[in-house]
Scaffold this motif. Structure first.
Motif, PDB file in Angstrom:
ATOM      1  N   ALA A 147       0.830  -1.210   0.000  1.00 23.76           N
ATOM      2  CA  ALA A 147       0.000   0.000   0.000  1.00 23.76           C
ATOM      3  C   ALA A 147       0.860   1.254   0.000  1.00 23.76           C
ATOM      4  O   ALA A 147       0.550   2.241  -0.692  1.00 23.76           O
ATOM      5  CB  ALA A 147      -0.938  -0.003   1.210  1.00 23.76           C
ATOM      6  N   TYR A 148       1.956   1.244   0.733  1.00 24.31           N
ATOM      7  CA  TYR A 148       2.847   2.408   0.779  1.00 24.31           C
ATOM      8  C   TYR A 148       3.480   2.649  -0.587  1.00 24.31           C
ATOM      9  O   TYR A 148       3.621   3.794  -1.024  1.00 24.31           O
ATOM     10  CB  TYR A 148       3.925   2.211   1.838  1.00 24.31           C
ATOM     11  CG  TYR A 148       4.747   3.451   2.098  1.00 24.31           C
ATOM     12  CD1 TYR A 148       4.302   4.436   2.968  1.00 24.31           C
ATOM     13  CD2 TYR A 148       5.973   3.650   1.458  1.00 24.31           C
ATOM     14  CE1 TYR A 148       5.049   5.584   3.199  1.00 24.31           C
ATOM     15  CE2 TYR A 148       6.726   4.789   1.676  1.00 24.31           C
ATOM     16  CZ  TYR A 148       6.261   5.757   2.545  1.00 24.31           C
ATOM     17  OH  TYR A 148       6.996   6.900   2.764  1.00 24.31           O
ATOM     18  N   GLU A 149       3.847   1.581  -1.267  1.00 24.36           N
ATOM     19  CA  GLU A 149       4.411   1.730  -2.607  1.00 24.36           C
ATOM     20  C   GLU A 149       3.401   2.364  -3.554  1.00 24.36           C
ATOM     21  O   GLU A 149       3.776   3.124  -4.453  1.00 24.36           O
ATOM     22  CB  GLU A 149       4.846   0.363  -3.140  1.00 24.36           C
ATOM     23  CG  GLU A 149       6.058  -0.213  -2.416  1.00 24.36           C
ATOM     24  CD  GLU A 149       6.336  -1.653  -2.803  1.00 24.36           C
ATOM     25  OE1 GLU A 149       5.496  -2.255  -3.515  1.00 24.36           O
ATOM     26  OE2 GLU A 149       7.385  -2.189  -2.383  1.00 24.36           O
ATOM     27  N   ASP A 150       2.112   2.057  -3.350  1.00 27.58           N
ATOM     28  CA  ASP A 150       1.072   2.617  -4.213  1.00 27.58           C
ATOM     29  C   ASP A 150       0.810   4.093  -3.925  1.00 27.58           C
ATOM     30  O   ASP A 150       0.644   4.898  -4.850  1.00 27.58           O
ATOM     31  CB  ASP A 150      -0.237   1.843  -4.048  1.00 27.58           C
ATOM     32  CG  ASP A 150      -0.207   0.482  -4.719  1.00 27.58           C
ATOM     33  OD1 ASP A 150       0.734   0.236  -5.502  1.00 27.58           O
ATOM     34  OD2 ASP A 150      -1.104  -0.331  -4.448  1.00 27.58           O
ATOM     35  N   VAL A 151       0.747   4.453  -2.650  1.00 34.96           N
ATOM     36  CA  VAL A 151       0.383   5.835  -2.309  1.00 34.96           C
ATOM     37  C   VAL A 151       1.585   6.769  -2.289  1.00 34.96           C
ATOM     38  O   VAL A 151       1.422   7.983  -2.347  1.00 34.96           O
ATOM     39  CB  VAL A 151      -0.360   5.905  -0.946  1.00 34.96           C
ATOM     40  CG1 VAL A 151      -1.633   5.084  -0.992  1.00 34.96           C
ATOM     41  CG2 VAL A 151       0.527   5.459   0.206  1.00 34.96           C
ATOM     42  N   ALA A 152       2.794   6.206  -2.206  1.00 41.69           N
ATOM     43  CA  ALA A 152       3.996   7.036  -2.150  1.00 41.69           C
ATOM     44  C   ALA A 152       5.089   6.441  -3.029  1.00 41.69           C
ATOM     45  O   ALA A 152       6.158   6.066  -2.544  1.00 41.69           O
ATOM     46  CB  ALA A 152       4.480   7.171  -0.699  1.00 41.69           C
ATOM     47  N   PRO A 153       4.837   6.322  -4.328  1.00 41.37           N
ATOM     48  CA  PRO A 153       5.849   5.731  -5.210  1.00 41.37           C
ATOM     49  C   PRO A 153       7.139   6.547  -5.193  1.00 41.37           C
ATOM     50  O   PRO A 153       7.114   7.771  -5.251  1.00 41.37           O
ATOM     51  CB  PRO A 153       5.171   5.760  -6.583  1.00 41.37           C
ATOM     52  CG  PRO A 153       4.123   6.813  -6.481  1.00 41.37           C
ATOM     53  CD  PRO A 153       3.650   6.776  -5.068  1.00 41.37           C
TER      54      PRO A 153
END
Length: 400
Positions: free
Chosen positions: A210-216
């Motif tokens: 999820a972090y990779e998605d919201v903060a690439p």
């Protein structure tokens, strides 16, 4: 899973309101202070018997009311259940399940919800207690029976703390009384720690994605369980003595209990001197890291928002994968106004196909287009003081 009807009586700003809720996205639109958050707070309360805004029930009673009632009809798989809680200041809450009397804790976990609200920034920047509440709520959603262990642990913790305070300055204090409470606290604490360890381990990969998605491009987010407890483990070759190591989800509950009990014995003099319990899950924390650094104290404001988003989105994904009753109800309480364009779009993209989403917003335009085009539809409810209506300014309750 979804909630289909909600009835509020003397709850917050509502004297009596009945709301029908459908699948897809429902946005409650209203000015600040008009009561839109009160509606989603009531849904959350039916799920956890707690508010995401206040620590006690008293503020949720309408001014001058002697009790408040929250009732909801829940579609869970093929079953339809009616939940009702009556809050009475100074007395134990009353509960009903399918119109029969029940214990309040029997309702916990029937309706699963995940709430994301501006207050969630405290999950990263706030005190450990906020993160412990997050872990415990997730554990109860996964294992509803744990609600009883948490309540019993709080009771035993208060009793033991009182005994420690009374022992200060008494050289003839009978330590055998404390031994009994040590065993009870270690037993309950071990079960809570085991549930937390399992939940954090299951949640970690969801949060990272999820972090990779919201903060690439902003690094990686990882989770761990921070505790001072250490468990003795034998080396594989059997040549060295047991080596104390941090516990994991694979650590047996009995070993956790033994470790806690040993720590209580070791720190007893210090606990009596300070009059507080220094050992147990009430001292533990959720370790959130960006890269190799702890998020608290090192993350920027934007990174902190991304971590908070990832924790809630990861929880949603974990609960959606758990069991056969479908996704939890997702509640987005006035969050889009807090996020920049990129994070707003990333959040909307992650939840664009969720089964039921409840959103609060000052204006409908705050809701991203991806959610307004949900496959199950997007519905607007307008909130004015004490009223929830289909039409802006129509001045009627929504009661079908």
């Amino acid at each position: 899973m979804r909630i289909t009807h909600l009835i509020l009586t003397d709850f917050r700003s509502y004297e009596d309101v009945r709301i029908e809720l459908g699948p897809g996205v429902t946005t409650l639109v209203g000015r600040n202070g008009h009561g839109k958050t009160n509606v989603v707070e009531a849904v959350r309360y039916l799920s956890t018997l707690s508010s995401h805004r206040v620590a006690t029930d008293a503020p949720m009673l309408r001014a001058g009311a002697r009790r408040a009632i929250v009732s909801g009809r829940v579609q869970r798989g093929e079953r339809t259940l009616t939940l009702e809680v009556t809050m009475i200041p100074g007395k134990a809450n009353q509960a009903r399940l399918n119109r029969g009397n029940a214990k309040p804790r029997d309702l916990v976990g029937i309706l699963r919800t995940v709430v994301f609200a501006p207050e969630d920034l405290a999950l990263v920047k706030g005190d450990p207690g906020t993160r412990r509440v997050f872990m415990d709520e997730l554990c109860v959603a996964l294992q509803p029976a744990l609600a009883g262990d948490l309540a019993d642990y709080d009771r035993v913790l208060r009793q033991r703390s009182s005994l420690l305070k009374s022992a200060r300055g008494k050289p003839r204090f009978d330590a055998r009384t404390l031994d009994v409470w040590d065993e009870k606290l270690a037993d309950l604490g071990a079960r809570i720690m085991h549930a937390r360890l399992a939940a954090v381990e299951a949640l970690a990969s969801h949060v990272t994605r999820a972090y990779e998605d919201v903060a690439p491009g902003e690094g990686t987010c990882s989770l761990g369980y921070s505790t001072s407890a250490r468990v003795a483990r034998d080396h594989a070759d059997g040549t060295d003595p047991p080596s104390p190591e941090p516990p994991t989800a694979a650590t047996p509950v009995a070993d956790l209990g033994a470790a806690l009990l040993a720590m209580m014995v070791e720190r007893r003099a210090q606990e009596i001197d300070r009059g507080v319990c220094l050992v147990g899950p009430h001292r533990d924390d959720l370790d959130i890291r960006i890269g190799d650094l702890p998020a608290k104290g090192y993350a920027s404001h934007g990174e902190s928002w991304s971590c908070a988003l990832a924790l809630r989105l990861g929880s949603f994904a974990l609960l959606a994968d758990d069991g056969d009753d479908g996704e939890p109800v997702l509640i987005l309480d006035d969050v889009f106004a807090e996020l920049d364009t990129g994070r707003r779009a990333a959040l909307a993209g992650r939840v664009a196909t969720a089964g039921q989403v409840l959103i609060t917003a000052a204006v409908a335009e705050d809701v991203p287009e991806q959610l307004r085009e949900h496959p199950d539809g997007h519905r607007l409810l307008y909130v004015t003081p004490g009223i929830v209506s289909d039409g802006e300014g129509e001045g009627k309750t929504h009661d079908r």
